[in-house]
Design an enzyme around this catalytic site. Structure first.
Site, PDB file in Angstrom:
ATOM      1  CG  HIS A  32      42.623  43.904  31.011  1.00  0.00           C
ATOM      2  ND1 HIS A  32      42.270  44.320  29.751  1.00  0.00           N
ATOM      3  CD2 HIS A  32      41.471  43.431  31.571  1.00  0.00           C
ATOM      4  CE1 HIS A  32      40.978  44.127  29.552  1.00  0.00           C
ATOM      5  NE2 HIS A  32      40.471  43.577  30.628  1.00  0.00           N
ATOM      6  CB  CYS A  42      46.581  48.767  29.784  1.00  0.00           C
ATOM      7  SG  CYS A  42      47.499  49.529  28.422  1.00  0.00           S
ATOM      8  CG  HIS A  66      44.878  46.648  26.145  1.00  0.00           C
ATOM      9  ND1 HIS A  66      44.592  47.646  27.053  1.00  0.00           N
ATOM     10  CD2 HIS A  66      44.408  45.498  26.697  1.00  0.00           C
ATOM     11  CE1 HIS A  66      43.958  47.119  28.100  1.00  0.00           C
ATOM     12  NE2 HIS A  66      43.847  45.827  27.913  1.00  0.00           N
TER      13      HIS A  66
END
Length: 383
Positions: free
Chosen positions: A357, A297, A345
């Site tokens: 993402h 990520c 994240h």
């Protein structure tokens, strides 16, 4: 990244975790005012049965007699909660791995720089020693008589006086030379101490990387094992429950009216970052990866902004700590949306209530609803 990173092969998954749900068909589709999804009969689909997230994960499969037993929605919700936890823990460990690697790379570079300084310092010290030796030999050749005697014996007093001036200048130069030698020796000692300290830090971060790698491998293996115990139909049902959870989270986020307040347009650099990130759609998530073939990520977001000419920290946690925070209602394309209380994240806002993402192992870079996960906050790399 370095050779320490490797791709972890995951089982083919049908379920979607909270990081990968509410996928948009195209980047331009707004996530505004979604209607309840109909079932195959046309009637609204009911909300999933609340799960028992804190209960022990059920073991779907056969009964004691070997007969397959049906798995209830409640059990599947417990499985989903367990999977979310495992992949979340893997993401935290991935951030720790990336941070340790980034520090190790920096410390390795510093050690190399210090080694160069040590080599240069040693060469300079050798040169100074040679010059000092030459000065000492010259003084020896001048003899040990006092200046008055040498003046009296000289057949050319003026020439002697000129020479005496040069001798005094030479003596001053010799003192300066010895002082420079002492300073160079001190510098060399400091360089060696600094190099030793950096080496200890490097070893500590290598150990931290190894420990994080073990955790990542363990968590992902546990998730794969849990998923492997589900039948095909159960995986499909679980995927629907996952999708519903993300859909409801996105609907609630949009229902707050936040999208109506988001009107900012992306900067020139932000548009470049968005283009880079969306160009990676379809590439697999691999922990620790920064492209070009795969990403995690924060690897995706850091590389996107590097491509836009604005290098940013490597990990989602450091991106949250170091970049400027902006209100959610003021975010613009290119801003980074940080998720979960531990900033484990990150996705990039692309407009219309959506992010791009890299969700988690077993998933590809994709587009999702910005509100489909729990938002911690928004940061702006080019503030």
């Amino acid at each position: 990244m370095g050779s320490g990173k490797r791709s972890l092969t995951t089982a083919t998954l049908f379920l979607a975790c909270a990081c990968a749900c509410a996928v948009l068909a195209t980047p331009g589709v707004a996530y505004a005012s979604p209607a309840p999804k109909p079932t195959s009969t046309g009637s609204p689909r009911p909300a999933p049965t609340p799960g028992a997230g804190g209960a022990a994960t059920p073991a779907p499969g056969a009964t004691a007699t070997g007969t397959p037993k049906p798995v209830s929605n409640r059990e599947l919700e417990a499985v989903r909660a367990r999977l979310d936890k495992l992949y979340h823990d893997a993401a935290v460990a991935t951030d720790a791995y990336n941070a340790a690697e980034e520090k190790a790379e920096k410390q390795s570079a510093e050690i190399v720089d210090l080694a160069r300084e040590i080599v240069k310092g040693q060469a300079k010290l050798d040169e100074l020693k040679d010059r000092a030796g030459a000065a000492a030999r010259a003084q020896y050749r001048g003899g040990g008589l006092p200046p008055e005697a040498r003046l009296w014996l000289s057949d050319n007093p003026q020439r002697f006086l000129d020479g005496a001036g040069r001798v005094r200048a030479g003596e001053h130069a010799t003192k300066g030379l010895l002082g420079e030698m002492a300073r160079t020796q001190q510098d060399l000692k400091q360089y060696e101490q600094d190099a030793s300290a950096q080496w200890k830090k490097l070893e500590a971060n290598r150990e931290a990387k190894a420990e994080a790698q073990k955790k990542i491998t363990k968590k992902i293996a546990a998730a794969e094992e849990l998923e492997s115990r589900l039948e095909k139909k159960e995986k499909e049902r679980l995927a629907k429950l996952e999708e519903e959870a993300a859909y409801q989270a996105q609907s609630a986020w949009l229902g707050s009216g936040v999208l109506a307040d988001i009107k900012s347009k992306g900067s020139a650099a932000g548009k470049k970052a968005v283009k880079y990130a969306t160009d990676q759609i379809g590439k697999p998530y691999v922990w620790g990866a920064e492209g070009p073939g795969s990403f995690d990520c924060s690897g995706l977001t850091s590389q996107a902004w590097a491509a836009a000419g604005h290098p940013i920290p490597r990990t989602s946690q450091e991106q949250w700590k170091q970049l400027k925070h902006v209100p959610v209602e003021d975010m613009r394309p290119g801003d980074l949306v940080i998720y979960f209380d531990d900033a484990s994240h990150v996705g990039m806002y692309i407009g219309d209530g959506a992010i791009v993402h890299a969700p988690r192992p077993g998933r590809n870079v994709t587009i999702a609803g910005a509100g489909s996960m729990r938002i911690l906050g928004v940061v702006r790399p080019d503030a």
